[in-house]
Motif scaffolding. Structure first.
Motif, PDB file in Angstrom:
ATOM      1  N   LYS A  68       1.005  -0.878   0.488  1.00 44.73           N
ATOM      2  CA  LYS A  68       0.045  -0.164  -0.103  1.00 44.73           C
ATOM      3  C   LYS A  68       0.612   1.818  -0.184  1.00 44.73           C
ATOM      4  O   LYS A  68       1.773   1.528   0.517  1.00 44.73           O
ATOM      5  CB  LYS A  68      -0.931   0.232   1.504  1.00 44.73           C
ATOM      6  N   LEU A  69       0.667   2.472  -1.004  1.00 43.52           N
ATOM      7  CA  LEU A  69       0.976   3.007  -1.238  1.00 43.52           C
ATOM      8  C   LEU A  69       0.034   4.761  -0.473  1.00 43.52           C
ATOM      9  O   LEU A  69      -0.268   4.775  -0.216  1.00 43.52           O
ATOM     10  CB  LEU A  69       1.346   3.977  -2.552  1.00 43.52           C
ATOM     11  N   TRP A  70       0.748   5.069   0.884  1.00 47.48           N
ATOM     12  CA  TRP A  70       0.603   6.213   1.830  1.00 47.48           C
ATOM     13  C   TRP A  70       1.094   7.626   1.468  1.00 47.48           C
ATOM     14  O   TRP A  70       1.862   8.359   1.020  1.00 47.48           O
ATOM     15  CB  TRP A  70       0.819   5.957   3.650  1.00 47.48           C
ATOM     16  N   ARG A  71      -0.058   8.377   1.529  1.00 50.88           N
ATOM     17  CA  ARG A  71       0.414   9.861   1.381  1.00 50.88           C
ATOM     18  C   ARG A  71       0.371  10.271   2.846  1.00 50.88           C
ATOM     19  O   ARG A  71      -0.572  10.421   4.279  1.00 50.88           O
ATOM     20  CB  ARG A  71      -0.102  10.326   0.693  1.00 50.88           C
ATOM     21  N   GLU A  72       1.552  11.549   3.180  1.00 48.01           N
ATOM     22  CA  GLU A  72       1.592  12.179   4.450  1.00 48.01           C
ATOM     23  C   GLU A  72       1.001  13.014   4.427  1.00 48.01           C
ATOM     24  O   GLU A  72       0.807  13.999   3.501  1.00 48.01           O
ATOM     25  CB  GLU A  72       3.124  12.024   4.752  1.00 48.01           C
ATOM     26  N   PRO A  73       0.293  13.660   5.387  1.00 51.79           N
ATOM     27  CA  PRO A  73       0.161  15.421   5.219  1.00 51.79           C
ATOM     28  C   PRO A  73       1.018  16.457   5.371  1.00 51.79           C
ATOM     29  O   PRO A  73       2.342  15.801   5.632  1.00 51.79           O
ATOM     30  CB  PRO A  73      -1.177  15.510   6.810  1.00 51.79           C
ATOM     31  N   PRO A  74       1.070  17.364   4.365  1.00 52.87           N
ATOM     32  CA  PRO A  74       2.395  18.409   4.957  1.00 52.87           C
ATOM     33  C   PRO A  74       2.914  18.612   6.253  1.00 52.87           C
ATOM     34  O   PRO A  74       1.746  19.008   7.790  1.00 52.87           O
ATOM     35  CB  PRO A  74       1.376  19.592   3.882  1.00 52.87           C
ATOM     36  N   GLN A  75       3.919  19.490   6.189  1.00 51.00           N
ATOM     37  CA  GLN A  75       4.815  19.865   7.401  1.00 51.00           C
ATOM     38  C   GLN A  75       3.903  20.711   7.757  1.00 51.00           C
ATOM     39  O   GLN A  75       4.208  21.594   8.957  1.00 51.00           O
ATOM     40  CB  GLN A  75       6.308  19.365   7.640  1.00 51.00           C
ATOM     41  N   ASP A  76       3.927  22.004   6.725  1.00 54.02           N
ATOM     42  CA  ASP A  76       3.583  23.178   6.380  1.00 54.02           C
ATOM     43  C   ASP A  76       1.938  23.171   7.194  1.00 54.02           C
ATOM     44  O   ASP A  76       1.511  22.721   6.378  1.00 54.02           O
ATOM     45  CB  ASP A  76       4.094  23.618   5.188  1.00 54.02           C
ATOM     46  N   PRO A  77       1.967  24.123   8.492  1.00 53.19           N
ATOM     47  CA  PRO A  77       0.606  24.222   8.636  1.00 53.19           C
ATOM     48  C   PRO A  77      -0.634  24.910   7.712  1.00 53.19           C
ATOM     49  O   PRO A  77      -1.400  24.915   7.681  1.00 53.19           O
ATOM     50  CB  PRO A  77       0.723  25.333  10.125  1.00 53.19           C
TER      51      PRO A  77
ATOM     52  N   ILE B  57      -8.846  17.022   2.976  1.00 53.15           N
ATOM     53  CA  ILE B  57      -8.252  16.365   2.600  1.00 53.15           C
ATOM     54  C   ILE B  57      -8.138  16.254   4.197  1.00 53.15           C
ATOM     55  O   ILE B  57      -7.869  17.579   5.006  1.00 53.15           O
ATOM     56  CB  ILE B  57      -6.913  16.629   1.750  1.00 53.15           C
ATOM     57  N   PRO B  58      -7.464  15.039   4.487  1.00 58.97           N
ATOM     58  CA  PRO B  58      -7.499  14.669   6.363  1.00 58.97           C
ATOM     59  C   PRO B  58      -6.443  14.619   6.566  1.00 58.97           C
ATOM     60  O   PRO B  58      -5.063  15.128   5.924  1.00 58.97           O
ATOM     61  CB  PRO B  58      -7.879  13.145   6.279  1.00 58.97           C
ATOM     62  N   ASP B  59      -6.021  15.021   8.051  1.00 61.02           N
ATOM     63  CA  ASP B  59      -4.167  15.291   8.275  1.00 61.02           C
ATOM     64  C   ASP B  59      -4.378  14.504   8.984  1.00 61.02           C
ATOM     65  O   ASP B  59      -3.172  14.348   9.874  1.00 61.02           O
ATOM     66  CB  ASP B  59      -5.007  16.475   9.313  1.00 61.02           C
ATOM     67  N   VAL B  60      -4.451  13.032   8.024  1.00 57.40           N
ATOM     68  CA  VAL B  60      -3.385  12.010   8.598  1.00 57.40           C
ATOM     69  C   VAL B  60      -2.805  10.879   7.288  1.00 57.40           C
ATOM     70  O   VAL B  60      -4.014  11.234   6.226  1.00 57.40           O
ATOM     71  CB  VAL B  60      -4.386  11.510   9.657  1.00 57.40           C
ATOM     72  N   PRO B  61      -2.877   9.848   7.951  1.00 61.64           N
ATOM     73  CA  PRO B  61      -1.764   9.515   6.669  1.00 61.64           C
ATOM     74  C   PRO B  61      -2.940   8.753   5.684  1.00 61.64           C
ATOM     75  O   PRO B  61      -4.222   8.090   6.422  1.00 61.64           O
ATOM     76  CB  PRO B  61      -0.664   8.595   6.376  1.00 61.64           C
ATOM     77  N   PHE B  62      -3.250   8.644   4.747  1.00 62.00           N
ATOM     78  CA  PHE B  62      -4.236   7.672   4.097  1.00 62.00           C
ATOM     79  C   PHE B  62      -3.444   7.380   2.719  1.00 62.00           C
ATOM     80  O   PHE B  62      -2.764   8.046   2.187  1.00 62.00           O
ATOM     81  CB  PHE B  62      -5.346   8.428   3.610  1.00 62.00           C
TER      82      PHE B  62
ATOM     83  N   LYS C  93       0.328  25.297   4.895  1.00 61.27           N
ATOM     84  CA  LYS C  93      -0.535  23.589   4.279  1.00 61.27           C
ATOM     85  C   LYS C  93      -1.806  22.923   3.926  1.00 61.27           C
ATOM     86  O   LYS C  93      -2.614  22.276   3.645  1.00 61.27           O
ATOM     87  CB  LYS C  93       0.551  23.293   3.416  1.00 61.27           C
ATOM     88  N   ARG C  94      -1.583  22.684   5.344  1.00 59.66           N
ATOM     89  CA  ARG C  94      -2.403  21.804   6.289  1.00 59.66           C
ATOM     90  C   ARG C  94      -3.919  22.580   6.098  1.00 59.66           C
ATOM     91  O   ARG C  94      -4.985  21.921   5.987  1.00 59.66           O
ATOM     92  CB  ARG C  94      -1.933  21.356   7.748  1.00 59.66           C
ATOM     93  N   LYS C  95      -3.898  23.873   6.911  1.00 62.19           N
ATOM     94  CA  LYS C  95      -5.057  24.733   6.808  1.00 62.19           C
ATOM     95  C   LYS C  95      -6.089  24.780   4.644  1.00 62.19           C
ATOM     96  O   LYS C  95      -6.931  24.551   4.856  1.00 62.19           O
ATOM     97  CB  LYS C  95      -5.137  26.116   6.945  1.00 62.19           C
ATOM     98  N   LYS C  96      -5.184  24.239   4.237  1.00 59.49           N
ATOM     99  CA  LYS C  96      -5.518  24.721   2.583  1.00 59.49           C
ATOM    100  C   LYS C  96      -6.265  22.937   2.298  1.00 59.49           C
ATOM    101  O   LYS C  96      -7.453  22.771   1.831  1.00 59.49           O
ATOM    102  CB  LYS C  96      -4.780  24.407   1.882  1.00 59.49           C
ATOM    103  N   ASN C  97      -5.508  22.337   2.956  1.00 65.89           N
ATOM    104  CA  ASN C  97      -6.319  20.691   3.052  1.00 65.89           C
ATOM    105  C   ASN C  97      -7.314  21.063   3.246  1.00 65.89           C
ATOM    106  O   ASN C  97      -8.442  20.197   3.336  1.00 65.89           O
ATOM    107  CB  ASN C  97      -4.889  19.777   3.186  1.00 65.89           C
ATOM    108  N   LYS C  98      -7.634  21.146   4.660  1.00 67.03           N
ATOM    109  CA  LYS C  98      -8.925  20.879   5.578  1.00 67.03           C
ATOM    110  C   LYS C  98      -9.934  21.851   4.892  1.00 67.03           C
ATOM    111  O   LYS C  98     -11.136  21.271   4.526  1.00 67.03           O
ATOM    112  CB  LYS C  98      -8.613  21.388   6.586  1.00 67.03           C
ATOM    113  N   LYS C  99      -9.628  22.465   4.122  1.00 65.41           N
ATOM    114  CA  LYS C  99     -10.612  23.528   3.075  1.00 65.41           C
ATOM    115  C   LYS C  99     -11.318  22.214   2.138  1.00 65.41           C
ATOM    116  O   LYS C  99     -12.333  23.090   1.807  1.00 65.41           O
ATOM    117  CB  LYS C  99     -10.409  24.674   2.447  1.00 65.41           C
ATOM    118  N   LYS C 100      -9.994  21.274   1.389  1.00 57.34           N
ATOM    119  CA  LYS C 100     -10.443  20.680   0.351  1.00 57.34           C
ATOM    120  C   LYS C 100     -10.716  19.299   0.916  1.00 57.34           C
ATOM    121  O   LYS C 100     -11.284  18.376  -0.081  1.00 57.34           O
ATOM    122  CB  LYS C 100      -8.928  20.838  -0.306  1.00 57.34           C
TER     123      LYS C 100
END
Length: 696
Positions: free
Chosen positions: A199-208, A219-224, A210-217
């Motif tokens: 399984k290939l997993w994607r990590e959440p970004p380290q930059d805070p 996109i979870p803040d945990v690996p998936f 970018k994490r806020k942008k992912n929440k708007k899209k």
């Protein structure tokens, strides 16, 4: 038994009482208690009446226990470690199951249970001679995760998990790489039908931000998982070399951020099926490696760099040699010889025990074999690092990229709080080092001081560098693998473990940072303050002084001698030319003869198994523990009830001790004392008459 006892028939209670001392000894020798509870007492009476000694009875009962557990049928014994044999890893709580109607008829488990010794022949319950178990197979596989492709450029980080049954492995995380490359290898037991799920997993970004942008899209803040594929070992078993497989990954339907391109992954698979004979058939090899040669010429020859043993072969062979030597109680003298040779060959203290020879790998394997619980002292400090997610970064390049927590002085204070518990736990736990290791470290210390008399620190760095580099530092670098923590809470905690490990390595070598290493040189004062305590720690684990802490004895895990011999055998054959060049040594010559003999037996048994699998019983009978013959002076109650012995089945043998330890029906009648005295008087008279005749 019934009410009418007989001389050899095993009748009523009085006959069963005679089995008490034998059951005690068989339990001590290693026969599973749950098997003795199910055993019909008539079988023991028959064996004893036929004149079988304890060793013969042990082998028979052990073979019956393994057959009852269904070694040929597919199910495994309830406790393979207690049985003293490693099976395929899986266990079953019940015995063999009846064959399905679609399968060909096989013998029932109870028909394979009873095996009696009649003269020199083993006869089963069906009246046919039984072959002694001499063959089993070990399946080993490995997966080398190579790379992945098709990722978007905005993917922050990726890692791969490899799942084989209940086992799960994970690679390191690659950050900001659209084509990540790992080249990480994992080993595990496999079979022809084993399937590997990657399984290939994607990590959440380290930059805070970018994490806020992912929440708007959303996109979870945990690996998936963003892709997965299934690999098989069919080609690997049919190929002598590793097979590279490339597969297109399937994106899960619930993936929050699917890739627009087709994802792919490459994994290199290899598999090996090794035949293992019975332990007694490898005794000649063990004799030439450890038992007869007190100088251990063959192992020292393989460890010599002039022998040109590859680093990968040295890593594998060292593990087998170390475990075999420990099983024969020869690990300490062997490692002392290897350590002295390694020190003598080393040109500088900077590379002492840093090589890839069998000597370096063997010491590393032995530490992990006998002292693995020693790493438990690191657990409180590891939990503290995970619980306190502080920033300890001192690398100038990484500090410049940070917008917060970029003050080096503040980070140094945080690092001191991380280092304190770890250093205190390690340096105060010297008393928990096994004594066998202390003997080896003592020999290592004297050899290093003799080899490098001008180096004032070598008495301590030769040992501390090895213990930290090969033991404590790897545990801190990979805390999940060593069981210090269940999982790492964040990438910052992972970075903190690496920083703590690097500082401890500096302390172990009693070296300070250069002034051009910005911010790191501020730790030099801390290293100087703790170097004195480090020297006391080394003195304790090298028998320089008696440790004040209590000495804890660790249990060495069970060593499967036959499996180690069978796995080492192909490597000994590979380096046959090396032994032929040293035929002048009698042990090399005898080893060559043993290799030819074992090869001939292996080929014959494997061919017979391939032609008719029922003609060869799978398994091996381990050597029994040496226990003297039973001598019962006072009656003692033996309790082998399910609650005491851990069995889940009812007890058929309710044994009461008997003052006699002789087999049933074979008690020796005591001669009266008067007859003995009369015979002694007659002998004295005859002696006197002979003397008188000689004088005359």
């Amino acid at each position: 038994g019934g009410g009418g006892g007989g001389s050899g028939g095993g009748g009523g209670g009085g006959g069963i009482q005679q089995l008490q001392p034998y059951i005690q000894q068989l339990l001590m020798m290693g026969v599973p208690s749950h098997f003795l509870q199910q055993l019909n007492p008539q079988i023991l009476f028959t064996m004893l009446s036929n004149g079988m000694n304890l060793q013969m009875i042990y082998q028979q009962l052990y073979m019956m226990a393994m057959q009852q557990a269904g070694m040929q049928g597919g199910n495994k014994p309830t406790s393979p470690k207690r049985l003293g044999i490693i099976l395929d890893g899986s266990t079953s709580e019940e015995g063999s199951t009846d064959p399905s109607p679609d399968e060909p008829a096989k013998r029932k488990p109870n028909e394979k249970l009873i095996a009696l010794m009649v003269g020199n022949n083993k006869v089963g319950a069906n009246g046919k001679p039984m072959a002694e178990p001499t063959l089993r197979f070990i399946y080993k596989g490995s997966a080398k995760v190579s790379d992945a492709g098709g990722l978007r450029e905005d993917v922050p980080g990726t890692f791969v998990t490899v799942e084989i049954g209940d086992q799960k492995f994970q690679t390191t995380t690659k950050w900001n790489e659209p084509s990540p490359f790992w080249a990480e290898t994992f080993d595990f037991p496999v079979k022809e039908d084993t399937r590997l799920v990657a399984k290939l997993w994607r990590e959440p970004p380290q930059d805070p931000k970018k994490r806020k942008k992912n929440k708007k899209k959303d996109i979870p803040d945990v690996p998936f998982v963003i892709g997965q594929a299934t690999f098989t070992f069919d080609e690997a078993f049919n190929s002598p070399k590793a097979v590279m497989q490339k597969k297109v990954l399937t994106t899960p339907q619930d993936c929050p951020a699917p890739s627009a391109n087709a994802l792919s992954m490459r994994i290199e698979l290899s598999a090996q099926k090794t035949p293992i004979l019975g332990e007694h058939l490898y005794h000649g090899i063990l004799e030439n490696l450890f038992l007869r040669d007190k100088e251990y010429f063959i192992t020292r020859l393989l460890s010599d760099p002039a022998s040109k043993v590859s680093a990968s072969d040295a890593t594998i062979m060292a593990k087998f040699i170390t475990e075999l030597a420990e099983s024969q109680d020869k690990a300490v003298p062997l490692l002392c010889k290897l350590v002295e040779d390694e020190v003598e060959r080393t040109a500088s203290t900077a590379v002492l025990f840093r090589g890839n020879t069998i000597a370096c790998k063997a010491v590393d394997d032995y530490i992990r074999l006998v002292a693995m619980p020693w790493t438990n002292c690191l657990r409180p400090g590891a939990e503290y690092i995970c619980a306190n997610d502080m920033i300890c970064e001192l690398d100038k390049g990484k500090l410049d990229k940070r917008k917060d927590h970029n003050d080096p002085d503040e980070n140094i204070l945080n690092l001191h709080t991380m280092l304190g518990p770890q250093v205190a736990a390690i340096l105060n736990g010297a008393g928990y080092c096994p004594r066998n290791l202390k003997i080896i470290f003592n020999r290592m210390r004297h050899a290093s001081v003799k080899r490098f008399p001008n180096d004032q620190k070598v008495a301590w760095t030769s040992i501390s560098g090895l213990v930290f580099l090969r033991f404590f530092v790897p545990a801190l670098r990979t805390p999940v693998t060593f069981g210090l923590v269940d999982k790492l809470p964040s990438t910052n905690a992972e970075r903190n473990f690496l920083i703590v490990a690097s500082v401890l390595q500096k302390l172990a070598n009693i070296k300070v940072y250069d002034t051009d290493q910005l911010y790191w040189y501020k730790l030099n004062r801390w290293i100087g303050m703790n170097s004195r305590v480090l020297k006391e720690f080394v003195d304790s684990i090298s028998l320089k002084r008696i440790p004040e802490a209590p000495i804890e004895v660790f249990d060495v895990p069970f060593i499967d001698v036959a499996a180690n011999c069978g796995s080492l055998f192909p490597f000994l054959e590979k380096y046959r030319p090396l032994f032929e060049e040293n035929k002048d040594n009698k042990f090399c010559l005898q080893l060559l003869n043993e290799l030819d003999r074992v090869r001939a037996i292996t080929d014959g048994v494997v061919d017979a198994y391939n032609e008719d699998p029922d003609s060869v019983l799978l398994g091996s009978i381990p050597r029994a523990k040496e226990v003297p013959e039973p001598q019962v002076s006072e009656p003692e109650q033996l309790d082998i009830s399910p609650t005491k012995m851990g069995s889940t089945k009812t007890t058929t043998l309710s044994v009461v001790p008997s003052p006699s330890s002789s087999p049933p029906g074979q008690r020796k009648k005591k001669k009266p004392r008067k007859e003995k005295k009369e015979k002694e008087k007659e002998k004295k008279k005859e002696k006197k008459e002979k003397k008188d005749k000689k004088k005359k």
